[in-house]
Write an enzyme that holds these catalytic residues in place. Structure first.
Site, PDB file in Angstrom:
ATOM      1  N   GLU A  39     -17.236  -7.153   0.982  1.00 61.79           N
ATOM      2  CA  GLU A  39     -17.349  -7.463   2.400  1.00 61.79           C
ATOM      3  C   GLU A  39     -18.778  -7.272   2.905  1.00 61.79           C
ATOM      4  O   GLU A  39     -19.259  -8.030   3.759  1.00 61.79           O
ATOM      5  CB  GLU A  39     -16.358  -6.616   3.189  1.00 61.79           C
ATOM      6  N   GLU A  59      -7.055  -5.322  -1.532  1.00 60.11           N
ATOM      7  CA  GLU A  59      -6.374  -4.452  -0.564  1.00 60.11           C
ATOM      8  C   GLU A  59      -4.876  -4.706  -0.445  1.00 60.11           C
ATOM      9  O   GLU A  59      -4.102  -3.778  -0.179  1.00 60.11           O
ATOM     10  CB  GLU A  59      -7.027  -4.595   0.812  1.00 60.11           C
TER      11      GLU A  59
END
Length: 278
Positions: A39, A59
Site C-alpha cells: 500500500e 488481508e
C-alpha cells in the site's frame, strides 16, 4: 493529515504524505511487499523492482480488508480486474513480470543493475518533470479506468460476487473487500472511497467474530510452526488422564495409561458399564 492519539502517524498518514510530496517518490521493491508495504508502494509516484519481487494484499485471509488505501489505489492504477484478483483472493505471489504487465510497476531492473540503481535512474528522470506531470502520478487524482476487454466494472464485481462464500458462512471479509473495491468507482471522490474503506476495515476489526477466528487461526498456525521453546510454550507434566466411556475401547485405553504409570479417572453414563470396566 490525521494522526493516532499518541501523535504517531498511521500507515494512512504515511501514504498521504508520500503521495502529496512535492518531490518524486520512487518505491524500490525487492523480495516481499505485502499488505501495508504494498500500500505504501501504491502511494508512491513510481514503482520499480527487481525480479525477486512478490507482492500482494492478503488481508482477506485474516478477516480484514486492506486498510491503508489498497482498495482505492490499486483499482485506479491497474483496473478493477487485477484489484479483485489480488484483493479477493488474498494473493501474495504476484511477480515482477505480471506487475509490469498490469501497470503496477513502471520498470524492472535490467540485468546487471540493482533495484536501487534502477530507482536512482528513475529519480533523476522524474526530477526534471513539471509539477503537472507529478500530479498525474498521484493515484488520488485518478479515476478508475474501464476494463480493456470492454467488461463494465460493475459487471465484474457482480460476477465476483457470485463466487464468494455467503457472509454468514465465513465470507464477511471477502464481501467487505468487494464493497470497498466498488466504492473506488461508485463513489464520486477518492476521499469518499477512503472513508468507505476505513469504515469497512474498522467494522471488521472490532465487530466481526469471523475475523477474530481467522486471526486466531493465523497466529496459532504461526506459533505452532515457529518451533519456539519459550517458557510459556512448555508443556505441563501430565499426571492423570480422564477416559470417557467404559466400553471395550475405553477399558483398553484406561489399562494402557495405568500400565504407563498414570492415574486414570474412568467415566461412563451407565453404572453397570462402569462397574464392568473397573
Amino acid at each position: 493529515v490525521t494522526t493516532a492519539q499518541n501523535g504517531v502517524p498511521t500507515l494512512n498518514d504515511l501514504g498521504h504524505m508520500i503521495e502529496g510530496s512535492s518531490k518524486p517518490i520512487i518505491a524500490a521493491l525487492s523480495g516481499v511487499a505485502l499488505g501495508g508495504g504494498m500500500e505504501l508502494a501504491l502511494a508512491s509516484h513510481y514503482r520499480v523492482a527487481d525480479r525477486t519481487l512478490r507482492y500482494g494484499l492478503p488481508e482477506v485471509k485474516i478477516g480484514l480488508i486492506p486498510g491503508a488505501g489498497g482498495t482505492q489505489r490499486l483499482p485506479r492504477l491497474c483496473g478493477v480486474r487485477h484489484a479483485l484478483d489480488v484483493i479477493l483472493r488474498g494473493r501474495i505471489n504476484v511477480g515482477a513480470e505480471e506487475g509490469l504487465k498490469v501497470g503496477f510497476l513502471d520498470a524492472v531492473a535490467s540485468d546487471g543493475e540493482t533495484v536501487l540503481e534502477c530507482a536512482q535512474r528513475w529519480a533523476r528522470w522524474a526530477s526534471v518533470l513539471s509539477p503537472q506531470a507529478l500530479g498525474s502520478r498521484r493515484l488520488c487524482n485518478r479515476s478508475v479506468p474501464e476494463d480493456t476487454d470492454g467488461i463494465g466494472n460493475s459487471d465484474m464485481c457482480e460476477f465476483a460476487l457470485q463466487k464468494l462464500p455467503r457472509e454468514d458462512k465465513g465470507g464477511e471479509s471477502a464481501h467487505a473487500c468487494l464493497k470497498a473495491v466498488r466504492a473506488s468507482f461508485e463513489l464520486p471522490s477518492f476521499t469518499e472511497g477512503m472513508e468507505a474503506e476505513k469504515d469497512l476495515f474498522i467494522d471488521l476489526l472490532y465487530h466481526s467474530l469471523q475475523g477474530r477466528a481467522y486471526r486466531h487461526i493465523f497466529f496459532a498456525e504461526r506459533s505452532s510452526s515457529s518451533g519456539s521453546k519459550t517458557a510459556a510454550s512448555k508443556l505441563s507434566k501430565i499426571k492423570s488422564v480422564g477416559v470417557i466411556g467404559a466400553g471395550t475401547m475405553g477399558r483398553g485405553i484406561a489399562i494402557s495409561f495405568l500400565k504407563a504409570g498414570y492415574t486414570v479417572i474412568l467415566s461412563d453414563i451407565n453404572q453397570k458399564g462402569l462397574e464392568a470396566g473397573v
